[in-house]
Every structure is written in C-alpha cells, then in structure tokens.
Design a protein around this motif. Sequence first.
Motif, PDB file in Angstrom:
ATOM      1  N   HIS A   3      11.191  19.347 -11.078  1.00  0.00           N
ATOM      2  CA  HIS A   3      10.783  20.360 -10.096  1.00  0.00           C
ATOM      3  C   HIS A   3      11.606  20.137  -8.825  1.00  0.00           C
ATOM      4  O   HIS A   3      11.118  19.581  -7.835  1.00  0.00           O
ATOM      5  CB  HIS A   3       9.289  20.240  -9.794  1.00  0.00           C
ATOM      6  N   TRP A   4      12.837  20.591  -8.827  1.00  0.00           N
ATOM      7  CA  TRP A   4      13.765  20.179  -7.782  1.00  0.00           C
ATOM      8  C   TRP A   4      13.486  20.831  -6.431  1.00  0.00           C
ATOM      9  O   TRP A   4      13.814  20.247  -5.384  1.00  0.00           O
ATOM     10  CB  TRP A   4      15.193  20.437  -8.242  1.00  0.00           C
ATOM     11  N   ILE A   5      12.888  21.996  -6.425  1.00  0.00           N
ATOM     12  CA  ILE A   5      12.500  22.578  -5.133  1.00  0.00           C
ATOM     13  C   ILE A   5      11.427  21.711  -4.478  1.00  0.00           C
ATOM     14  O   ILE A   5      11.485  21.418  -3.271  1.00  0.00           O
ATOM     15  CB  ILE A   5      11.990  24.022  -5.310  1.00  0.00           C
ATOM     16  N   ALA A   6      10.457  21.283  -5.278  1.00  0.00           N
ATOM     17  CA  ALA A   6       9.402  20.412  -4.758  1.00  0.00           C
ATOM     18  C   ALA A   6       9.973  19.075  -4.308  1.00  0.00           C
ATOM     19  O   ALA A   6       9.533  18.508  -3.298  1.00  0.00           O
ATOM     20  CB  ALA A   6       8.325  20.200  -5.822  1.00  0.00           C
ATOM     21  N   VAL A   7      10.957  18.558  -5.035  1.00  0.00           N
ATOM     22  CA  VAL A   7      11.606  17.309  -4.631  1.00  0.00           C
ATOM     23  C   VAL A   7      12.299  17.494  -3.276  1.00  0.00           C
ATOM     24  O   VAL A   7      12.200  16.636  -2.392  1.00  0.00           O
ATOM     25  CB  VAL A   7      12.628  16.853  -5.694  1.00  0.00           C
ATOM     26  N   ALA A   8      12.991  18.617  -3.121  1.00  0.00           N
ATOM     27  CA  ALA A   8      13.678  18.888  -1.850  1.00  0.00           C
ATOM     28  C   ALA A   8      12.679  18.967  -0.699  1.00  0.00           C
ATOM     29  O   ALA A   8      12.946  18.476   0.412  1.00  0.00           O
ATOM     30  CB  ALA A   8      14.468  20.189  -1.952  1.00  0.00           C
ATOM     31  N   ALA A  43       2.949   6.270 -10.122  1.00  0.00           N
ATOM     32  CA  ALA A  43       3.886   7.188 -10.771  1.00  0.00           C
ATOM     33  C   ALA A  43       4.256   6.681 -12.161  1.00  0.00           C
ATOM     34  O   ALA A  43       4.320   7.468 -13.125  1.00  0.00           O
ATOM     35  CB  ALA A  43       5.139   7.342  -9.915  1.00  0.00           C
ATOM     36  N   ALA A  44       4.482   5.372 -12.293  1.00  0.00           N
ATOM     37  CA  ALA A  44       4.822   4.800 -13.594  1.00  0.00           C
ATOM     38  C   ALA A  44       3.675   4.979 -14.590  1.00  0.00           C
ATOM     39  O   ALA A  44       3.896   5.339 -15.759  1.00  0.00           O
ATOM     40  CB  ALA A  44       5.165   3.319 -13.436  1.00  0.00           C
ATOM     41  N   LEU A  45       2.444   4.738 -14.136  1.00  0.00           N
ATOM     42  CA  LEU A  45       1.285   4.916 -15.010  1.00  0.00           C
ATOM     43  C   LEU A  45       1.098   6.376 -15.406  1.00  0.00           C
ATOM     44  O   LEU A  45       0.735   6.685 -16.547  1.00  0.00           O
ATOM     45  CB  LEU A  45       0.019   4.394 -14.330  1.00  0.00           C
ATOM     46  N   PHE A  46       1.357   7.287 -14.475  1.00  0.00           N
ATOM     47  CA  PHE A  46       1.275   8.718 -14.797  1.00  0.00           C
ATOM     48  C   PHE A  46       2.285   9.087 -15.889  1.00  0.00           C
ATOM     49  O   PHE A  46       1.965   9.808 -16.835  1.00  0.00           O
ATOM     50  CB  PHE A  46       1.528   9.565 -13.552  1.00  0.00           C
ATOM     51  N   VAL A  47       3.508   8.597 -15.744  1.00  0.00           N
ATOM     52  CA  VAL A  47       4.543   8.912 -16.728  1.00  0.00           C
ATOM     53  C   VAL A  47       4.177   8.345 -18.091  1.00  0.00           C
ATOM     54  O   VAL A  47       4.290   9.029 -19.125  1.00  0.00           O
ATOM     55  CB  VAL A  47       5.914   8.374 -16.268  1.00  0.00           C
ATOM     56  N   LEU A  48       3.742   7.090 -18.125  1.00  0.00           N
ATOM     57  CA  LEU A  48       3.365   6.466 -19.396  1.00  0.00           C
ATOM     58  C   LEU A  48       2.174   7.183 -20.025  1.00  0.00           C
ATOM     59  O   LEU A  48       2.106   7.340 -21.250  1.00  0.00           O
ATOM     60  CB  LEU A  48       3.043   4.987 -19.182  1.00  0.00           C
ATOM     61  N   SER A  49       1.236   7.623 -19.194  1.00  0.00           N
ATOM     62  CA  SER A  49       0.079   8.369 -19.719  1.00  0.00           C
ATOM     63  C   SER A  49       0.524   9.716 -20.269  1.00  0.00           C
ATOM     64  O   SER A  49       0.080  10.141 -21.343  1.00  0.00           O
ATOM     65  CB  SER A  49      -0.954   8.582 -18.605  1.00  0.00           C
ATOM     66  N   TYR A  50       1.417  10.386 -19.560  1.00  0.00           N
ATOM     67  CA  TYR A  50       1.894  11.698 -19.981  1.00  0.00           C
ATOM     68  C   TYR A  50       2.681  11.605 -21.282  1.00  0.00           C
ATOM     69  O   TYR A  50       2.553  12.463 -22.164  1.00  0.00           O
ATOM     70  CB  TYR A  50       2.772  12.301 -18.882  1.00  0.00           C
ATOM     71  N   GLU A  51       3.478  10.563 -21.407  1.00  0.00           N
ATOM     72  CA  GLU A  51       4.285  10.381 -22.613  1.00  0.00           C
ATOM     73  C   GLU A  51       3.483   9.799 -23.779  1.00  0.00           C
ATOM     74  O   GLU A  51       3.974   9.731 -24.902  1.00  0.00           O
ATOM     75  CB  GLU A  51       5.475   9.457 -22.307  1.00  0.00           C
ATOM     76  N   ILE A  61       0.823  -1.209   0.000  1.00  0.00           N
ATOM     77  CA  ILE A  61       0.000   0.000   0.000  1.00  0.00           C
ATOM     78  C   ILE A  61       0.857   1.259   0.000  1.00  0.00           C
ATOM     79  O   ILE A  61       0.600   2.201  -0.765  1.00  0.00           O
ATOM     80  CB  ILE A  61      -0.944  -0.002   1.226  1.00  0.00           C
ATOM     81  N   ALA A  62       1.885   1.291   0.850  1.00  0.00           N
ATOM     82  CA  ALA A  62       2.641   2.521   1.068  1.00  0.00           C
ATOM     83  C   ALA A  62       3.733   2.765   0.040  1.00  0.00           C
ATOM     84  O   ALA A  62       4.153   3.911  -0.151  1.00  0.00           O
ATOM     85  CB  ALA A  62       3.259   2.516   2.466  1.00  0.00           C
ATOM     86  N   VAL A  63       4.203   1.714  -0.641  1.00  0.00           N
ATOM     87  CA  VAL A  63       5.316   1.875  -1.578  1.00  0.00           C
ATOM     88  C   VAL A  63       4.964   1.396  -2.984  1.00  0.00           C
ATOM     89  O   VAL A  63       5.144   2.128  -3.961  1.00  0.00           O
ATOM     90  CB  VAL A  63       6.570   1.131  -1.065  1.00  0.00           C
ATOM     91  N   VAL A  64       4.459   0.166  -3.101  1.00  0.00           N
ATOM     92  CA  VAL A  64       4.189  -0.386  -4.428  1.00  0.00           C
ATOM     93  C   VAL A  64       3.103   0.409  -5.152  1.00  0.00           C
ATOM     94  O   VAL A  64       3.274   0.777  -6.328  1.00  0.00           O
ATOM     95  CB  VAL A  64       3.794  -1.873  -4.328  1.00  0.00           C
ATOM     96  N   PHE A  65       2.003   0.694  -4.475  1.00  0.00           N
ATOM     97  CA  PHE A  65       0.915   1.434  -5.119  1.00  0.00           C
ATOM     98  C   PHE A  65       1.362   2.799  -5.642  1.00  0.00           C
ATOM     99  O   PHE A  65       1.094   3.146  -6.795  1.00  0.00           O
ATOM    100  CB  PHE A  65      -0.276   1.572  -4.176  1.00  0.00           C
ATOM    101  N   PRO A  66       2.031   3.629  -4.840  1.00  0.00           N
ATOM    102  CA  PRO A  66       2.456   4.922  -5.377  1.00  0.00           C
ATOM    103  C   PRO A  66       3.494   4.810  -6.496  1.00  0.00           C
ATOM    104  O   PRO A  66       3.484   5.621  -7.424  1.00  0.00           O
ATOM    105  CB  PRO A  66       3.027   5.658  -4.156  1.00  0.00           C
ATOM    106  N   LEU A  67       4.384   3.818  -6.429  1.00  0.00           N
ATOM    107  CA  LEU A  67       5.361   3.647  -7.505  1.00  0.00           C
ATOM    108  C   LEU A  67       4.682   3.215  -8.806  1.00  0.00           C
ATOM    109  O   LEU A  67       5.029   3.707  -9.889  1.00  0.00           O
ATOM    110  CB  LEU A  67       6.426   2.629  -7.095  1.00  0.00           C
ATOM    111  N   VAL A  68       3.721   2.303  -8.689  1.00  0.00           N
ATOM    112  CA  VAL A  68       2.955   1.896  -9.880  1.00  0.00           C
ATOM    113  C   VAL A  68       2.164   3.092 -10.415  1.00  0.00           C
ATOM    114  O   VAL A  68       2.099   3.327 -11.624  1.00  0.00           O
ATOM    115  CB  VAL A  68       2.016   0.720  -9.552  1.00  0.00           C
ATOM    116  N   TRP A 118       4.436  11.748  -5.146  1.00  0.00           N
ATOM    117  CA  TRP A 118       4.601  13.117  -5.646  1.00  0.00           C
ATOM    118  C   TRP A 118       6.057  13.551  -5.640  1.00  0.00           C
ATOM    119  O   TRP A 118       6.447  14.414  -6.454  1.00  0.00           O
ATOM    120  CB  TRP A 118       3.699  14.058  -4.864  1.00  0.00           C
ATOM    121  N   GLY A 119       6.879  12.941  -4.807  1.00  0.00           N
ATOM    122  CA  GLY A 119       8.309  13.174  -4.911  1.00  0.00           C
ATOM    123  C   GLY A 119       8.840  12.640  -6.233  1.00  0.00           C
ATOM    124  O   GLY A 119       9.631  13.308  -6.926  1.00  0.00           O
ATOM    125  N   ALA A 120       8.381  11.437  -6.603  1.00  0.00           N
ATOM    126  CA  ALA A 120       8.797  10.832  -7.868  1.00  0.00           C
ATOM    127  C   ALA A 120       8.324  11.655  -9.060  1.00  0.00           C
ATOM    128  O   ALA A 120       9.071  11.868 -10.028  1.00  0.00           O
ATOM    129  CB  ALA A 120       8.272   9.400  -7.966  1.00  0.00           C
TER     130      ALA A 120
END
Length: 288
Positions: free
Chosen positions: A255-260, A43-51, A34-41, A246-248
């Motif tokens: 957006h490196w300020i947001a990453v920081a 993020a990957a889906l967001f990137v693939l959708s964006y691209e 829940i805490a790691v796999v779901f957000p990483l998946v 959202w860090g990913a």
Amino acid sequence: MGSPNSDGAAGGPATRARIEEALSRLVRENRFTIAVVFPLVGAALFVLSYEEVLLPPWLAMNPVLILFGTAVMRLPLVAGLAPLVNRKAGAGLLLVTGYSYFIEYVGVHYGVPYGEFSYQLQLGPMVGGVPIGLPVFFLPLVLNSYLLVLLLLPRASRAKRTLAALALVLVVDFVLDPAAVGLGFWQYDGGGFYYGVPLSNFQGWVLSGFVAVSVIEWGFDTEELATRLETCEFALDDFVSFVVLWGAMNAYFGHWIAVALAVGLSAGLVRTDRFDFVGVGRERPEQS
C-alpha cells in the motif's frame, strides 16, 4: 486555574505525583523498547499470523496479545498527559470515550457514518459488536494528532489548530485503515477505492475527528499542554510506534500511498525532534 495535581486523586496529590513520576521514569528508561521494538515485534507477529506459518494457532492474531501490545505502546502518551488531567480534562476524555463507543456502535449496526462494515477479528472482549478496548485504539489517534499540531503550529488560532488536527487525524486513518483491512481486523461491505476502504469511511472520520478534537481542545489548557510537550521528550513516542507499526504493515501489503503518508507523518515527528529516543541520556528538564 489550579494545578492539575490539585484536582482530587485517590491517596492525595502526593501519591498521584509519585505514581506519575514512576510511570514517567518507566517510560523514559524504556523508550526505544516501547517506541520501536514493540511495534516491530507486533508487525512481525502480524505477518506471521497472516501467512499462517510458524505461529501456533493460539498465538496467531491473539486478541489479548494485540490489546496488551497496544496498551504498552500507549504508555508514553499516558505518562505525558497524566500531570495535566484535572477534572475538566478528565471530563473531556470521558466524553470522547463515550462518544467513541456510541459512534462505533452506530457504525457497526447501522452503517453510519463510516459505511457498512463489520469486525472480522475480536480485538479483545466485545460488547454489542464493539471492542471494550476501543478507547485504547481510538483516543490516541486523535490525541497524537492534536499534540503534533500543537508542536508544529504553536501560534495557530483555535480554529486553525482544530482544522489542522482534523486533517492530521484523516491522514492517520489513511495510514491505519488499509493495513487493518488487509490484516482482516475489519471489512467494508463491497470494499472501497482505497485499498478496500470506501470514501464513506473517511467522510465519517471528518465527523468523528471533528467532535473528538473539539472536545480535547475544550478539555485541556492549551498553554499547559504546549509547555508539557516542550519539556516531556517522550510525549509523542506513541505516534512513533504508530508510524513504525502501520508503515511497516502497509509496506508489507504494498500500500505505497499509505506508506508515503506514514513517511510524511514521520517527517513531522523528526521536525519536532521526536525521534531522539536513541539518545535517551539527553533528557529535557521534567515539568514540575
């Protein structure tokens, strides 16, 4: 003050306790997923959708899938707080929910208090230009900030705690908003100084955050909440999910300020021992 479970639930206190226990067990046994796999998946889906590659059109930025994934990541927060939701806390949550719909509707149609903006993507069913699932997105931002402040500043006065939680809510939005704008969730007319987000948005969040934090402070018993946080190891796993997702995404957009700032949030979670899901077997005693 009576125990939280004594404030009337369908089927009685015993049924409610069994449901809460089952939900806690589900979350505890699947913490890493829940805490790691779901957000990483996610993020990957967001990137693939964006691209616009690999994903079929029906899957790219699918609003139902976004709402479902978000709801799953909220489960630790729900399970963590559920035993403390009595009539007063429930009323507080309903007030914040109603307020979130109201302020978002005003924002979408009148540009107050966040500035002129519009949703570019339907985040689930929409009514009056506002997502029905808005509380799933809004409430946890405030609740997680408030809970982390309780852990970091256990002896702070009510005023200091409220101000610290409000400051943390703003940091959370400084992480969320630029990535959401980058993905095309919403857009501000004329853009803004901070990765397309205008100053007016953060000024609006001062108002929204203060109202929401104040109502939460009123609704929940602070001592009971602090005790629950100490005994419930997964209560802030939703905040972990937020930092990962959202860090990913901010790293992807550069957006490196947001990453920081996301790294700063993770430091607070590490300090309060909230990245212990790898050692799920090391459980804290459950509050009765």
